[in-house]
Write an enzyme that holds these catalytic residues in place. Structure first.
Site, PDB file in Angstrom:
ATOM      1  NE  ARG A  60      -3.757  -2.381   0.359  1.00  0.00           N
ATOM      2  CZ  ARG A  60      -4.690  -2.680  -0.521  1.00  0.00           C
ATOM      3  NH1 ARG A  60      -4.875  -1.903  -1.581  1.00  0.00           N
ATOM      4  NH2 ARG A  60      -5.437  -3.756  -0.381  1.00  0.00           N
TER       5      ARG A  60
ATOM      6  CG  HIS B  80       1.395  -9.482  -6.204  1.00  0.00           C
ATOM      7  ND1 HIS B  80       1.085  -8.187  -6.531  1.00  0.00           N
ATOM      8  CD2 HIS B  80       0.282 -10.211  -6.474  1.00  0.00           C
ATOM      9  CE1 HIS B  80      -0.159  -8.129  -6.982  1.00  0.00           C
ATOM     10  NE2 HIS B  80      -0.665  -9.345  -6.970  1.00  0.00           N
TER      11      HIS B  80
ATOM     12  CG  HIS C 248      -3.085  -5.913  -9.844  1.00  0.00           C
ATOM     13  ND1 HIS C 248      -3.918  -5.559  -8.807  1.00  0.00           N
ATOM     14  CD2 HIS C 248      -2.790  -7.232  -9.652  1.00  0.00           C
ATOM     15  CE1 HIS C 248      -4.120  -6.607  -8.024  1.00  0.00           C
ATOM     16  NE2 HIS C 248      -3.433  -7.630  -8.515  1.00  0.00           N
TER      17      HIS C 248
ATOM     18  CG  ASP D 157      -7.238 -14.023  -8.882  1.00  0.00           C
ATOM     19  OD1 ASP D 157      -8.397 -14.452  -8.684  1.00  0.00           O
ATOM     20  OD2 ASP D 157      -6.529 -13.576  -7.970  1.00  0.00           O
TER      21      ASP D 157
ATOM     22  CG  ASP E  20     -10.249  -8.444  -6.825  1.00  0.00           C
ATOM     23  OD1 ASP E  20     -10.299  -9.602  -6.382  1.00  0.00           O
ATOM     24  OD2 ASP E  20      -9.185  -7.790  -6.928  1.00  0.00           O
TER      25      ASP E  20
ATOM     26  CG  HIS F 136      -9.403 -12.906  -3.730  1.00  0.00           C
ATOM     27  ND1 HIS F 136      -8.020 -13.004  -3.775  1.00  0.00           N
ATOM     28  CD2 HIS F 136      -9.754 -12.264  -4.865  1.00  0.00           C
ATOM     29  CE1 HIS F 136      -7.574 -12.441  -4.894  1.00  0.00           C
ATOM     30  NE2 HIS F 136      -8.611 -11.986  -5.558  1.00  0.00           N
TER      31      HIS F 136
ATOM     32  CD  GLU G 221      -3.395 -13.269  -4.845  1.00  0.00           C
ATOM     33  OE1 GLU G 221      -2.367 -12.604  -5.009  1.00  0.00           O
ATOM     34  OE2 GLU G 221      -4.451 -13.049  -5.484  1.00  0.00           O
TER      35      GLU G 221
END
Length: 276
Positions: A36, A66, A106, A175, A223, A225, A255
């Protein structure tokens, strides 16, 4: 089978690899820097030596790095785009030292400028950063299509690849939550989805899978999960994915919204249900 989860490297790569072993994993995914924010810890070369040894002794598959969520390669804002370029280049330099051959990011959001504009910005960044000498696969992550995200379908991912000079370095990470939410029916037509991927992008570019259930319904473009078997995709479809002959040899990364014990239970289920 190559299976792992997302683990923190705050206490070092060797600690993360030991946690992976504790949950029955033989790989793991990690953030290259504050997800973040943007800061990255200095590399501990002694720790990297340790993790290399642990990986070799325990027959680990490739680790997946990632990129941070703050990185938006599609942005029209100069400072945001320049940060993305800086972080991308720095991450790739650092990954030449870390035993990691996969870097996932992303594609970003065009924030109102249009898909074509966003694709051009992403490919421009990749062309300015990549030298063609990288030992790392750079993976575009397939997205759910919320808001102004780029990568909501296979055609958009292909369009980025086609504009990259060193496209031989570009792969894709699917994903399961994302593509199900984007309208690819991996529950009822997995073969059809894979055929479409192969036709548009090429299955040789598929290098990793984020294995997630979804809190949201099919085609929702959301999105969210979910733990395996507790969402709208369901455990049967997840097992079909890990056992599919065109996918079973890829590395899978959980994830799901879990702690270590939850990941351990999911990995136990996956290994139990795996064919062959």
């Amino acid at each position: 089978m190559i299976i792992g989860s997302h683990l923190s490297i705050a206490k070092g790569f060797s600690n993360a690899s030991k946690e992976a072993i504790q949950i029955g994993a033989n790989t793991f995914q990690f953030f290259t820097r504050n997800p973040r924010g943007g800061k990255a810890k200095a590399l501990d070369l002694d720790d990297i030596k340790k993790v290399k040894s642990i990986m070799k002794e325990n027959d680990f598959g490739p680790l997946l790095a990632h990129a941070p969520y703050t990185m938006n390669p599609a942005s029209y804002k100069g400072n945001v785009w320049e940060f993305a370029k800086m972080a991308f280049r720095d991450d790739l330099d650092r990954l030449e030292t870390i035993p990691c051959s996969l870097y996932n990011f992303h594609p970003g959001s065009h924030t109102g400028k249009g898909v074509e504009y966003g694709i051009d910005r992403i490919s421009q960044l990749l062309n300015e950063v990549l030298t063609g000498e990288e030992s790392t696969w750079i993976l575009l992550e397939a997205m759910s299509g919320k808001g102004t995200e780029i990568g909501r379908n296979f055609e958009e991912l292909r369009a980025i690849i086609d504009k990259v000079e060193h496209s031989d370095k570009i792969g894709v990470c699917i994903d399961t939550c994302h593509i199900y939410s984007a309208g690819y029916d991996i529950v009822n037509d997995l073969d059809g989805v894979l055929n479409k991927f192969d036709e548009i992008i090429g299955l040789d570019r598929l290098k990793a899978i984020h294995l997630n259930d979804s809190k949201m319904p099919f085609g929702s473009n959301k999105d969210r999960h979910e733990k395996l078997g507790e969402g709208t995709i369901g455990l049967e479809a997840i097992i079909n994915i890990i056992n599919h002959p065109r996918l079973k040899d890829l590395p899978f990364f959980l994830e799901t919204p879990n702690e270590l014990e939850g990941y351990k239970k999911e990995i136990e289920i996956i290994i139990e249900k795996r064919e062959g």
